[in-house]
Scaffold this active site. Structure first.
Site, short mmCIF file in Angstrom:
data_model
loop_
_atom_site.label_atom_id
_atom_site.label_comp_id
_atom_site.label_asym_id
_atom_site.label_seq_id
_atom_site.Cartn_x
_atom_site.Cartn_y
_atom_site.Cartn_z
N LEU A 119 40.72 46.05 54.36
CA LEU A 119 39.60 45.33 54.88
C LEU A 119 40.13 43.81 54.82
O LEU A 119 40.46 43.40 53.54
CB LEU A 119 38.09 45.64 54.17
CG LEU A 119 37.65 47.10 54.62
CD1 LEU A 119 36.36 47.10 53.96
CD2 LEU A 119 37.92 47.43 55.86
N GLY A 171 39.62 50.63 45.96
CA GLY A 171 39.35 49.13 46.14
C GLY A 171 38.90 49.10 47.85
O GLY A 171 38.03 49.86 48.11
N ASP A 172 39.22 48.37 48.63
CA ASP A 172 39.12 48.10 49.99
C ASP A 172 40.26 48.76 50.82
O ASP A 172 40.29 48.46 51.93
CB ASP A 172 38.84 46.87 50.38
CG ASP A 172 39.89 45.53 50.13
OD1 ASP A 172 40.84 46.10 49.30
OD2 ASP A 172 40.00 44.62 50.78
N GLU A 173 41.09 49.67 50.40
CA GLU A 173 42.01 50.24 51.08
C GLU A 173 41.79 51.63 51.29
O GLU A 173 41.20 52.46 50.58
CB GLU A 173 43.59 50.18 49.97
CG GLU A 173 44.73 50.53 51.03
CD GLU A 173 45.78 50.32 50.03
OE1 GLU A 173 47.16 50.49 50.91
OE2 GLU A 173 46.04 50.12 48.94
#
Length: 215
Positions: free
Chosen positions: A66, A108-110
């Site tokens: 993201l 995380g944002d992965e």
């Protein structure tokens, strides 16, 4: 005969109890293998399903990060950041299921996904769908939040070996970072699944975006 029927009748509640216990146990095991925030699979169960999927036909392995998430998290706090992750997970899950695939939160944002893709045109259409999903605003309490995404895509052919998944994931991750360095959107490696400068690049700019093939 009556004794047999009585024995069966006595066993039914026990069998029903074991059946319910087994169902609850399976649900707890499945819940433990899902990311509690996004609801997506964690890495290990995702890879199990992705390896089986690779052998079923033409697929695309996608790694997603993201864009702008850290700024949202730092500006509005972790509760808002969690809402963005949860919403992204729901959207990614819906998109992957609609395209015959499976998705995961890697941390995380992965995120990652593997979906059915049969041609270059299909790839454009499928990834533009993903862009529409992930780039839509996220509403949380009194906030309207916008995040972008960067994605690396590697297409596979029928009969790809399950053992190739780790290589495909690494390649998609490298291509994703290439997309991030050039402003975000999605970028696909050539069909030989090797990182290269010649790519298919789709950009998202705010609420609107275009796709183009780069030489």
């Amino acid at each position: 005969m009556s004794q047999t029927l009585m024995a069966l009748a006595a066993a039914l509640p026990v069998a029903a109890g074991w059946s319910l216990h087994s169902l609850m146990l399976r649900r707890r095991i499945e819940a433990a293998r899902r990311d509690p925030l996004s609801g997506l699979w964690t890495r290990e169960p995702f890879e199990e399903r992705a390896r089986r999927s690779l052998e079923s036909g033409h697929r695309a392995v996608v790694v997603i990060d993201l864009d702008g998430f850290k700024q949202v998290n730092d500006t509005y706090g972790h509760a808002v950041g969690d809402a963005v992750i949860a919403t992204a997970g729901q959207r990614l899950n819906r998109w992957s299921l609609n395209n015959g695939g499976v998705a995961a939160r890697l941390g995380g944002d992965e995120f990652a996904a593997i979906v059915s893709v049969y041609s270059l045109a299909d790839l454009h259409w499928t990834m533009d769908q993903l862009a529409e999903e992930l780039c839509a605003p996220v509403e949380f309490e009194d906030h309207v939040l916008w995040v972008g995404f960067s994605a690396g895509v590697v297409r596979t052919q029928r009969g790809s070996r399950a053992a190739e998944l780790s290589r495909l994931m690494r390649c998609a991750d490298e291509v994703m970072y290439g997309a991030k360095q050039t402003g975000g959107g999605w970028m696909a490696a050539p069909d030989d699944a090797a990182p290269a400068y010649r790519t298919v690049n789709g950009r998202r700019d705010g609420r609107r975006g275009t796709s183009k093939e780069a030489a």
